[in-house]
Design a protein around this motif. Structure first.
Motif, short mmCIF file in Angstrom:
data_model
loop_
_atom_site.label_atom_id
_atom_site.label_comp_id
_atom_site.label_asym_id
_atom_site.label_seq_id
_atom_site.Cartn_x
_atom_site.Cartn_y
_atom_site.Cartn_z
N ARG A 195 7.33 32.23 -15.18
CA ARG A 195 6.35 31.17 -15.93
C ARG A 195 4.50 31.03 -15.05
NH1 ARG A 195 7.50 27.42 -19.91
NH2 ARG A 195 6.19 26.21 -20.36
N GLU A 196 4.60 31.23 -14.11
CA GLU A 196 3.62 30.67 -13.97
C GLU A 196 2.34 32.35 -13.51
OE1 GLU A 196 3.34 29.08 -9.77
OE2 GLU A 196 4.52 27.30 -10.36
N ARG A 197 2.96 32.97 -14.21
CA ARG A 197 2.47 35.00 -14.02
C ARG A 197 2.41 35.04 -15.90
NH1 ARG A 197 6.88 35.41 -10.44
NH2 ARG A 197 7.89 36.51 -12.25
N THR A 198 2.34 34.23 -16.84
CA THR A 198 2.11 34.14 -18.21
C THR A 198 0.85 33.40 -18.17
OG1 THR A 198 5.10 34.61 -18.28
CG2 THR A 198 3.26 34.09 -20.73
N PRO A 199 0.29 34.02 -19.03
CA PRO A 199 -0.76 33.85 -19.95
C PRO A 199 -0.88 31.88 -20.27
CG PRO A 199 -1.28 35.70 -20.02
CD PRO A 199 0.15 35.71 -19.88
N PHE A 200 -1.66 31.75 -20.76
CA PHE A 200 -1.59 30.07 -21.75
C PHE A 200 -1.93 31.12 -23.46
CE2 PHE A 200 -2.38 27.63 -18.08
CZ PHE A 200 -1.09 26.47 -18.61
N LEU A 201 -1.03 30.46 -24.54
CA LEU A 201 -1.78 30.71 -25.50
C LEU A 201 -2.15 29.69 -26.38
CD1 LEU A 201 0.48 32.89 -28.17
CD2 LEU A 201 -0.06 30.42 -28.86
N ILE A 202 -3.15 29.82 -26.37
CA ILE A 202 -3.95 28.67 -27.30
C ILE A 202 -4.08 29.12 -28.65
CG2 ILE A 202 -6.11 27.41 -27.99
CD1 ILE A 202 -5.27 28.98 -24.71
N ARG A 203 -3.20 28.47 -29.86
CA ARG A 203 -3.40 28.16 -31.47
C ARG A 203 -4.39 27.63 -32.00
NH1 ARG A 203 2.27 29.16 -33.79
NH2 ARG A 203 2.37 30.46 -33.09
N LEU A 204 -5.26 27.88 -32.29
CA LEU A 204 -6.04 27.49 -33.18
C LEU A 204 -5.56 27.08 -34.68
CD1 LEU A 204 -9.23 29.31 -32.52
CD2 LEU A 204 -7.95 28.05 -31.16
N ALA A 205 -6.54 26.01 -35.51
CA ALA A 205 -5.90 25.37 -35.86
C ALA A 205 -6.01 26.64 -37.64
CB ALA A 205 -7.16 24.29 -37.28
N ASP A 206 -6.77 27.70 -37.52
CA ASP A 206 -6.55 28.38 -38.64
C ASP A 206 -5.55 30.07 -38.02
OD1 ASP A 206 -8.07 29.85 -37.01
OD2 ASP A 206 -9.46 30.29 -37.37
N GLY A 207 -5.29 29.49 -37.58
CA GLY A 207 -3.93 30.52 -37.38
C GLY A 207 -4.65 31.18 -35.99
N GLU A 208 -5.80 31.19 -35.77
CA GLU A 208 -6.75 32.56 -34.50
C GLU A 208 -5.45 32.05 -33.21
OE1 GLU A 208 -9.97 34.10 -31.99
OE2 GLU A 208 -10.63 32.32 -34.25
N GLU A 209 -4.89 32.98 -32.04
CA GLU A 209 -4.33 32.70 -30.96
C GLU A 209 -6.05 33.38 -30.11
OE1 GLU A 209 -0.23 34.08 -31.30
OE2 GLU A 209 0.15 32.16 -32.22
N LEU A 210 -5.58 32.55 -29.25
CA LEU A 210 -5.86 33.16 -27.35
C LEU A 210 -4.62 32.84 -26.72
CD1 LEU A 210 -8.00 31.12 -29.89
CD2 LEU A 210 -10.06 31.78 -27.69
N LEU A 211 -5.49 33.86 -25.10
CA LEU A 211 -5.01 33.93 -23.83
C LEU A 211 -6.06 33.34 -23.33
CD1 LEU A 211 -3.20 37.13 -24.27
CD2 LEU A 211 -2.26 34.87 -25.04
N ALA A 212 -5.09 32.52 -21.93
CA ALA A 212 -5.87 32.13 -21.19
C ALA A 212 -5.31 32.11 -19.69
CB ALA A 212 -6.11 30.68 -21.88
N ARG A 213 -6.60 31.96 -18.52
CA ARG A 213 -5.57 31.99 -17.21
C ARG A 213 -5.42 30.23 -16.97
NH1 ARG A 213 -9.61 32.40 -12.54
NH2 ARG A 213 -8.15 31.68 -11.27
N ALA A 214 -5.78 29.81 -17.53
CA ALA A 214 -5.66 28.54 -17.25
C ALA A 214 -6.78 27.38 -18.52
CB ALA A 214 -6.65 27.86 -15.55
#
Length: 473
Positions: free
Chosen positions: A128-147
């Motif tokens: 889990r701690e080595r897996t990126p965060f996934l941020i989903r926006l209201a328009d469906g776009e998804e971004l990855l983040a370290r924190a």
């Protein structure tokens, strides 16, 4: 696929604390993206742009942001002047957001819908701690983040009018008559209040500012009447430290409010718990329920619900959060900000350790970090993000060197007749004991009245009072 360390830190919200986080990330050389749901930086602050805050500029500018602005030739405002919300945006937040080091990394109209880990729900632990965060926006776009640094605030989730924490019966039916905190009574919203009877419900600085504006309006517009309702049995906590307050404007707020009540320009109702609301003949009937179960009604034209705010943690439902069951803050932070124990000025310094969740790398900061406690000051949020960003940079010595000097309210316990734990802290302290340092939520509190008030009392309810967002200024 990129390594986790190659991904940016995602900051949610481009208000004062979110942009401060961006400034610290830029100074540390950490890649970042700021996601702002509104169309401009400081979108929430703009909505109360007509309000002058009670803390001077020197408390409202983050040190890292100041360094970046100074390097760009920024002309700083008078550090002792009191800005309006609009000036806070135009003279600080907008120039900060426009800096070359920040502007390319700021996205407007980017509303976060949900946060999770890529490919992992809340139950999955392995890796889990080595897996990126996934941020989903209201328009469906998804971004990855370290924190993720969530500085989205609480402005869009105000508390309801119902005394039990649920909407009062019929609250949705009277939405057309209902205002949330800090309407522009003397400006854009004037016609909605002039010549009408307005009920303000709440006991914090938001309520006080609105009441003072309504009292001024009543002096200029015949037929304008003002009623102020609080849940507690005494208004003592709302009149403040006066000259003892380290922020003179904050101390004066309560004194001016008391003067209007004394003069009869504001009618004060105590023991006021909203039970039901109903439209009636173009007005609103507000049904009040007493502690003994009895009820009575007051009819008004407008209602201002200055009852504070609450955090919305739903976007992080798939993350592992450790939230205090009462405050809605992290379990470690909750006792440090409990409004039954602390005012704006007595919250102890805290940083990354108190803000951490079992979900490594996720931090709620700023107003949202305080859950339902209304004792937040911007300076607190700036120190929070400094500590968090230092930790993300691996500089744990700096992260844990948390230093915060907050302006005292000039009071200890907000209502000496209603002690928090059986012994009011304004009484004599035990021999050798340190000062309790307590104060209630509003920062307007304190038993400093020298003359009695003539009150209209609906009912005496238990201690605790109506909470309101108070100390953000």
């Amino acid at each position: 696929m990129k390594n986790l360390s190659d991904l940016p830190v995602v900051v949610i919200g481009a208000g004062p604390v979110g942009l401060a986080a961006a400034a610290h990330l830029h100074e540390r050389g950490i890649a970042f993206t700021v996601l702002e749901a509104g169309d401009t930086p400081g979108s929430a602050v703009r909505q109360w742009g007509h309000v002058r805050v009670f803390s001077p500029w020197r408390y409202n500018v983050d040190p890292a942001a100041r360094r970046l602005l100074d390097d760009a030739g920024w002309v700083a405002p008078d550090p002792e002047a009191l800005p309006t919300g609009a000036e806070l945006v135009s003279d600080y937040l907008q120039p900060l957001a426009d800096l070359p080091g920040l502007k390319p990394h700021l996205r407007h109209g980017a509303r976060v819908k949900a946060i999770s880990r890529r490919g992992l729900d809340r139950l999955r632990t392995a890796g889990r701690e080595r897996t990126p965060f996934l941020i989903r926006l209201a328009d469906g776009e998804e971004l990855l983040a370290r924190a993720v640094i969530d500085a989205s605030g609480t402005w869009s989730t105000p508390n309801v009018l119902g005394a039990c924490g649920l909407p009062a019966r019929g609250e949705a039916d009277v939405a057309a008559f209902l205002e949330h905190a800090l309407p522009d009574v003397l400006g854009a919203d004037r016609t909605r209040f002039a010549g009408r009877h307005t009920l303000v419900v709440g006991a914090g600085h938001s309520a006080a500012n609105t009441l003072l504006s309504l009292a001024e309006l009543a002096g200029a517009e015949p037929g304008t009447t003002v009623t102020w309702a609080i849940r507690s049995a005494s208004p003592t906590r709302n009149y403040g430290g006066g000259a003892a307050d380290a922020l003179p404007a904050r101390g004066a707020l309560g004194s001016r409010l008391r003067g209007h009540v004394d003069a009869g320009r504001i009618r004060l109702l105590t023991g006021f718990s909203v039970h039901a609301l109903a439209p009636t003949g173009g007005r609103v009937a507000v049904v009040v329920r007493h502690a003994d179960g009895g009820e009575e009604s007051i009819t008004v034209d407008r209602i201002v619900a200055a009852t504070g705010f609450r955090p919305d943690h739903s976007i992080a439902a798939e993350l592992r959060l450790d939230l205090d069951p009462v405050m809605g803050a992290t379990r470690a932070l909750a006792p440090l900000i409990d409004p039954n124990e602390h005012s704006c000025g007595t919250v102890p310094p805290h940083g990354v350790d108190e803000l951490s969740h079992p979900e490594t790398g996720y931090y709620a900061v700023g107003m949202k970090s305080y859950g339902r406690a209304p004792t937040f000051l911007m300076a607190t949020g700036y120190e929070q993000v400094r500590s968090v960003v230092a930790a993300l940079a691996g500089d744990w010595e700096a992260a844990r060197d948390v230093q915060l000097e907050l302006p005292e309210t000039g009071v200890c316990n907000g209502n000496p007749t209603e002690p928090v734990d059986g012994d009011g802290c304004c009484g004599p302290a035990p021999a050798g004991a340190e000062p309790a340092g307590r104060g209630l939520a509003t920062g307007l509190s304190g038993g400093l009245l020298s003359t009695p008030l003539h009150l209209t009392t609906l009912d005496a309810s238990p201690a605790g009072g109506q909470t309101g967002g108070c100390c953000a200024g």
